[in-house]
Motif scaffolding. Structure first.
Motif, PDB file in Angstrom:
ATOM      1  N   GLY A  45       5.837  -9.824  -4.481  1.00 21.71           N
ATOM      2  CA  GLY A  45       4.668  -9.659  -5.346  1.00 21.71           C
ATOM      3  C   GLY A  45       4.053  -8.277  -5.219  1.00 21.71           C
ATOM      4  O   GLY A  45       3.633  -7.677  -6.213  1.00 21.71           O
ATOM      5  N   SER A  46       4.010  -7.758  -4.003  1.00 22.88           N
ATOM      6  CA  SER A  46       3.474  -6.415  -3.786  1.00 22.88           C
ATOM      7  C   SER A  46       4.366  -5.356  -4.432  1.00 22.88           C
ATOM      8  O   SER A  46       3.878  -4.427  -5.079  1.00 22.88           O
ATOM      9  CB  SER A  46       3.315  -6.131  -2.296  1.00 22.88           C
ATOM     10  N   VAL A  47       5.687  -5.509  -4.260  1.00 22.46           N
ATOM     11  CA  VAL A  47       6.614  -4.561  -4.889  1.00 22.46           C
ATOM     12  C   VAL A  47       6.402  -4.572  -6.398  1.00 22.46           C
ATOM     13  O   VAL A  47       6.312  -3.513  -7.036  1.00 22.46           O
ATOM     14  CB  VAL A  47       8.081  -4.881  -4.524  1.00 22.46           C
ATOM     15  N   ASP A  48       6.286  -5.749  -6.984  1.00 25.01           N
ATOM     16  CA  ASP A  48       6.089  -5.870  -8.428  1.00 25.01           C
ATOM     17  C   ASP A  48       4.834  -5.124  -8.875  1.00 25.01           C
ATOM     18  O   ASP A  48       4.848  -4.404  -9.875  1.00 25.01           O
ATOM     19  CB  ASP A  48       6.003  -7.346  -8.827  1.00 25.01           C
ATOM     20  N   PHE A  56       5.432   3.244  -9.207  1.00 30.30           N
ATOM     21  CA  PHE A  56       6.365   3.596  -8.133  1.00 30.30           C
ATOM     22  C   PHE A  56       7.734   2.991  -8.449  1.00 30.30           C
ATOM     23  O   PHE A  56       7.867   2.195  -9.374  1.00 30.30           O
ATOM     24  CB  PHE A  56       5.857   3.064  -6.791  1.00 30.30           C
ATOM     25  N   PHE A  57       8.737   3.350  -7.677  1.00 28.04           N
ATOM     26  CA  PHE A  57      10.043   2.703  -7.800  1.00 28.04           C
ATOM     27  C   PHE A  57      10.530   2.354  -6.401  1.00 28.04           C
ATOM     28  O   PHE A  57      10.070   2.904  -5.406  1.00 28.04           O
ATOM     29  CB  PHE A  57      11.058   3.587  -8.552  1.00 28.04           C
ATOM     30  N   ASP A  58      11.450   1.397  -6.340  1.00 27.18           N
ATOM     31  CA  ASP A  58      12.021   0.931  -5.081  1.00 27.18           C
ATOM     32  C   ASP A  58      13.120   1.906  -4.670  1.00 27.18           C
ATOM     33  O   ASP A  58      14.204   1.907  -5.234  1.00 27.18           O
ATOM     34  CB  ASP A  58      12.569  -0.483  -5.270  1.00 27.18           C
ATOM     35  N   LEU A  59      12.822   2.765  -3.695  1.00 26.30           N
ATOM     36  CA  LEU A  59      13.800   3.729  -3.198  1.00 26.30           C
ATOM     37  C   LEU A  59      14.821   3.043  -2.298  1.00 26.30           C
ATOM     38  O   LEU A  59      16.004   3.347  -2.334  1.00 26.30           O
ATOM     39  CB  LEU A  59      13.096   4.859  -2.441  1.00 26.30           C
ATOM     40  N   THR A  67      10.227  -2.417   2.226  1.00 18.69           N
ATOM     41  CA  THR A  67      10.575  -1.804   0.949  1.00 18.69           C
ATOM     42  C   THR A  67       9.918  -0.438   0.930  1.00 18.69           C
ATOM     43  O   THR A  67       8.707  -0.326   1.116  1.00 18.69           O
ATOM     44  CB  THR A  67      10.114  -2.647  -0.249  1.00 18.69           C
ATOM     45  N   HIS A  68      10.740   0.581   0.732  1.00 16.09           N
ATOM     46  CA  HIS A  68      10.266   1.963   0.662  1.00 16.09           C
ATOM     47  C   HIS A  68      10.073   2.294  -0.819  1.00 16.09           C
ATOM     48  O   HIS A  68      11.023   2.348  -1.579  1.00 16.09           O
ATOM     49  CB  HIS A  68      11.295   2.892   1.300  1.00 16.09           C
ATOM     50  N   LEU A  69       8.814   2.489  -1.209  1.00 19.41           N
ATOM     51  CA  LEU A  69       8.472   2.833  -2.580  1.00 19.41           C
ATOM     52  C   LEU A  69       8.162   4.314  -2.681  1.00 19.41           C
ATOM     53  O   LEU A  69       7.661   4.921  -1.730  1.00 19.41           O
ATOM     54  CB  LEU A  69       7.239   2.046  -3.035  1.00 19.41           C
ATOM     55  N   ARG A  70       8.439   4.871  -3.847  1.00 18.19           N
ATOM     56  CA  ARG A  70       8.115   6.282  -4.067  1.00 18.19           C
ATOM     57  C   ARG A  70       7.750   6.476  -5.527  1.00 18.19           C
ATOM     58  O   ARG A  70       8.195   5.757  -6.404  1.00 18.19           O
ATOM     59  CB  ARG A  70       9.296   7.176  -3.715  1.00 18.19           C
ATOM     60  N   ARG A  71       6.962   7.508  -5.768  1.00 23.72           N
ATOM     61  CA  ARG A  71       6.613   7.971  -7.109  1.00 23.72           C
ATOM     62  C   ARG A  71       7.100   9.405  -7.225  1.00 23.72           C
ATOM     63  O   ARG A  71       8.270   9.651  -7.364  1.00 23.72           O
ATOM     64  CB  ARG A  71       5.082   7.889  -7.270  1.00 23.72           C
ATOM     65  N   TRP A  72       6.213  10.362  -7.080  1.00 20.26           N
ATOM     66  CA  TRP A  72       6.599  11.770  -7.058  1.00 20.26           C
ATOM     67  C   TRP A  72       7.011  12.122  -5.635  1.00 20.26           C
ATOM     68  O   TRP A  72       6.839  11.332  -4.707  1.00 20.26           O
ATOM     69  CB  TRP A  72       5.428  12.643  -7.467  1.00 20.26           C
ATOM     70  N   ALA A  73       7.528  13.326  -5.450  1.00 19.35           N
ATOM     71  CA  ALA A  73       7.842  13.783  -4.095  1.00 19.35           C
ATOM     72  C   ALA A  73       6.573  13.731  -3.252  1.00 19.35           C
ATOM     73  O   ALA A  73       5.487  14.072  -3.731  1.00 19.35           O
ATOM     74  CB  ALA A  73       8.381  15.210  -4.135  1.00 19.35           C
ATOM     75  N   PHE A  74       6.703  13.269  -2.041  1.00 24.37           N
ATOM     76  CA  PHE A  74       5.622  13.164  -1.057  1.00 24.37           C
ATOM     77  C   PHE A  74       4.627  12.045  -1.373  1.00 24.37           C
ATOM     78  O   PHE A  74       3.540  12.025  -0.822  1.00 24.37           O
ATOM     79  CB  PHE A  74       4.890  14.502  -0.857  1.00 24.37           C
ATOM     80  N   GLN A  75       4.982  11.130  -2.247  1.00 24.76           N
ATOM     81  CA  GLN A  75       4.160   9.952  -2.523  1.00 24.76           C
ATOM     82  C   GLN A  75       4.974   8.723  -2.109  1.00 24.76           C
ATOM     83  O   GLN A  75       5.639   8.092  -2.925  1.00 24.76           O
ATOM     84  CB  GLN A  75       3.771   9.886  -4.004  1.00 24.76           C
ATOM     85  N   ASP A  76       4.920   8.409  -0.812  1.00 21.41           N
ATOM     86  CA  ASP A  76       5.732   7.349  -0.234  1.00 21.41           C
ATOM     87  C   ASP A  76       4.865   6.227   0.321  1.00 21.41           C
ATOM     88  O   ASP A  76       3.828   6.488   0.946  1.00 21.41           O
ATOM     89  CB  ASP A  76       6.599   7.917   0.896  1.00 21.41           C
ATOM     90  N   ARG A 133      -7.474  -1.718  -6.605  1.00 19.10           N
ATOM     91  CA  ARG A 133      -7.374  -2.557  -5.420  1.00 19.10           C
ATOM     92  C   ARG A 133      -6.046  -3.284  -5.506  1.00 19.10           C
ATOM     93  O   ARG A 133      -5.803  -4.065  -6.417  1.00 19.10           O
ATOM     94  CB  ARG A 133      -8.526  -3.561  -5.391  1.00 19.10           C
ATOM     95  N   THR A 134      -5.147  -3.011  -4.561  1.00 20.97           N
ATOM     96  CA  THR A 134      -3.795  -3.582  -4.591  1.00 20.97           C
ATOM     97  C   THR A 134      -3.792  -5.001  -4.015  1.00 20.97           C
ATOM     98  O   THR A 134      -4.768  -5.422  -3.387  1.00 20.97           O
ATOM     99  CB  THR A 134      -2.824  -2.709  -3.780  1.00 20.97           C
ATOM    100  N   PRO A 135      -2.688  -5.733  -4.168  1.00 15.01           N
ATOM    101  CA  PRO A 135      -2.603  -7.073  -3.587  1.00 15.01           C
ATOM    102  C   PRO A 135      -2.775  -7.078  -2.060  1.00 15.01           C
ATOM    103  O   PRO A 135      -3.159  -8.090  -1.483  1.00 15.01           O
ATOM    104  CB  PRO A 135      -1.193  -7.547  -3.970  1.00 15.01           C
ATOM    105  N   GLU A 136      -2.503  -5.934  -1.406  1.00 19.27           N
ATOM    106  CA  GLU A 136      -2.640  -5.837   0.060  1.00 19.27           C
ATOM    107  C   GLU A 136      -4.066  -5.460   0.468  1.00 19.27           C
ATOM    108  O   GLU A 136      -4.337  -5.239   1.632  1.00 19.27           O
ATOM    109  CB  GLU A 136      -1.680  -4.771   0.619  1.00 19.27           C
TER     110      GLU A 136
END
Length: 168
Positions: A45-48, A56-59, A67-76, A133-136
């Motif tokens: 659910g959090s990944v979604d 973000f995308f699932d790297l 699960t390692h998520l990323r958007r732009w470089a240095f946004q992990d 505010r994220t699910p976490e």
């Protein structure tokens, strides 16, 4: 502030403009200079939410572990199984975006979790910010720079704090 120098060449953030194009999603592998680790009782659910809401995308995923998520470089972001705090922390994390993305992110997040966004709102330091505010229970701020007007209120605000105008 005399010890500073321009280092914009290492940043993926585009120059501030009303029509600025967002940086590409960054799929390269590097030693991460900064990241957050977010425990969640519902990894899928959090990944979604992070993928479909925040862009973000699932790297990389090690099922049931991280699960390692990323958007732009240095946004992990690392999502890991764990307990979620009942209340949001006073701390928040900010991620750069461009102005054209703010409404899209707000709409996507609200569809996934109604009531989870505040803003976007113009800030005196020349940005527009959306709090999510994220699910976490993490307070994520998506922040987009506005074009710099050396005669505008934001420039005056920055000068009053001792921050000189950027070189044009």
């Amino acid at each position: 502030m005399t010890d500073t120098f321009s280092a914009f060449d290492i940043s993926p953030v585009p120059d501030a403009a009303l029509d600025a194009e967002p940086a590409e999603l960054y799929r390269g592998i590097y030693a991460m200079p900064m990241f957050i680790t977010a425990p969640t009782p519902d990894l899928a659910g959090s990944v979604d939410f992070w993928v479909h809401g925040l862009g973000f995308f699932d790297l990389f995923t090690a099922p049931g572990q991280v699960t390692h998520l990323r958007r732009w470089a240095f946004q992990d972001v690392l999502l890991v199984p764990g307990e979620q705090p009942a209340d949001a922390s006073a701390l928040s994390v900010s991620f750069a975006c461009v102005l054209s993305q703010l409404e899209q992110i707000a709409t996507a997040c609200e569809q996934l979790r109604p009531g989870c966004t505040t803003g976007p709102r113009a800030m005196p330091w020349n940005s527009v910010e959306l709090e999510v505010r994220t699910p976490e229970n993490i307070r994520v701020t998506m922040t987009a720079a506005r074009p710099y007007d050396p005669n505008g209120a934001a420039a005056e605000y920055l000068r009053d704090m001792g921050i000189p105008a950027p070189e044009q």
